[in-house]
Design a protein around this motif. Sequence first.
Motif, mmCIF file in Angstrom:
data_model
loop_
_atom_site.group_PDB
_atom_site.id
_atom_site.type_symbol
_atom_site.label_atom_id
_atom_site.label_comp_id
_atom_site.label_asym_id
_atom_site.label_seq_id
_atom_site.Cartn_x
_atom_site.Cartn_y
_atom_site.Cartn_z
ATOM 1 N N THR A 92 -15.843 34.210 33.085
ATOM 2 C CA THR A 92 -17.305 34.242 32.910
ATOM 3 C C THR A 92 -18.021 33.702 34.147
ATOM 4 O O THR A 92 -19.241 33.820 34.253
ATOM 5 N N ASP A 102 -21.914 33.578 29.166
ATOM 6 C CA ASP A 102 -21.485 34.653 28.270
ATOM 7 C C ASP A 102 -21.416 35.988 28.998
ATOM 8 O O ASP A 102 -22.395 36.405 29.633
ATOM 9 N N PRO A 119 -15.924 40.253 26.958
ATOM 10 C CA PRO A 119 -14.569 39.920 27.436
ATOM 11 C C PRO A 119 -14.009 40.927 28.424
ATOM 12 O O PRO A 119 -13.297 40.542 29.352
ATOM 13 N N ARG A 145 -15.124 34.484 22.583
ATOM 14 C CA ARG A 145 -16.535 34.709 22.903
ATOM 15 C C ARG A 145 -17.410 34.410 21.687
ATOM 16 O O ARG A 145 -18.433 33.719 21.795
#
Length: 220
Positions: A14, A136, A139, A170
């Motif tokens: 991330t 965030d 993925p 996540r």
Amino acid sequence: MSGRFITLEGGEGTGKSTQARRLAQHLRALGREVVETREPGGTPGAEALRHVILSGAAEPLGPAAEALLFAAARADHVAGLIAPALAAGKIVVCDRFIDSTRVYQGAVGAVDASLLDSLEGLSVGTVRPDLTLVLDVPPEIGLARAARRAAGAAADRFEKEGGDYHAAVRAAFLARAAAEPERCALIDASADADAVAAAIADVVASRLGLGAYEISGAGA
Ligand code: Z5A
């Protein structure tokens, strides 16, 4: 005198390490003393435990045993580095902290919450983040970034998990951010690194009063 404690959390790739470095550079440019650190690790004892955990040597013992190892590493890290730096008035920027345990060992590993409560109390005491930046990205983007960076190196204990695992990670981070909005700020980390750094600096300025952001051009 007491410092400020900022943690960065989120799934694989991330951009936590990139953004921890960028944030530390930004705060130093504002004249602040910054300690940059990471988990698992940050002190010699905790780095030794990092090696044991990420090698996968503890995986056969199960998620509760891994939680014990993360907690032991964290206790050494807090006592040896984080608490003294905060007491000296420094800003500590830490790549992963207690939320990672709640997500990987708790939400995904199904370790009992009361055990994690006890381990958290033992390892951190009253040392809690003032601000947690939850980065965030979907993925598939995070895993592609991590794969590009790894460029052929062997996957570690967590990198080798499949897509469903990372989707669950996540979702659990999103749930933590939603459950504690005063401590946590959700950052859309799918933009380029400069844009993410600017968004983080805005949040740090508005939540903690630590300076206005100017693009430093430091790159990812
Ligand atoms: N773990 C746990 O289970 N319980 C705990 O209590 C703790 C940890 C503390 C530690 O892995 C593992 O331990 C972790 C959870 C577990 N495993 N997982 N998954 P680690 O420290 O080795 O790795 P990581 O924390 O997952 O981070 P990472 O994979 O190294 O990713 P990152 O720090 O988020 O990303 P990055 O290194 O900054 O960036 C990755 C690549 O993407 C790199 O080439 C960058 O240049 C690039 N990048 C960064 N930002 C961007 C943007 N915005 N656009 C495009 N490309 C970018």
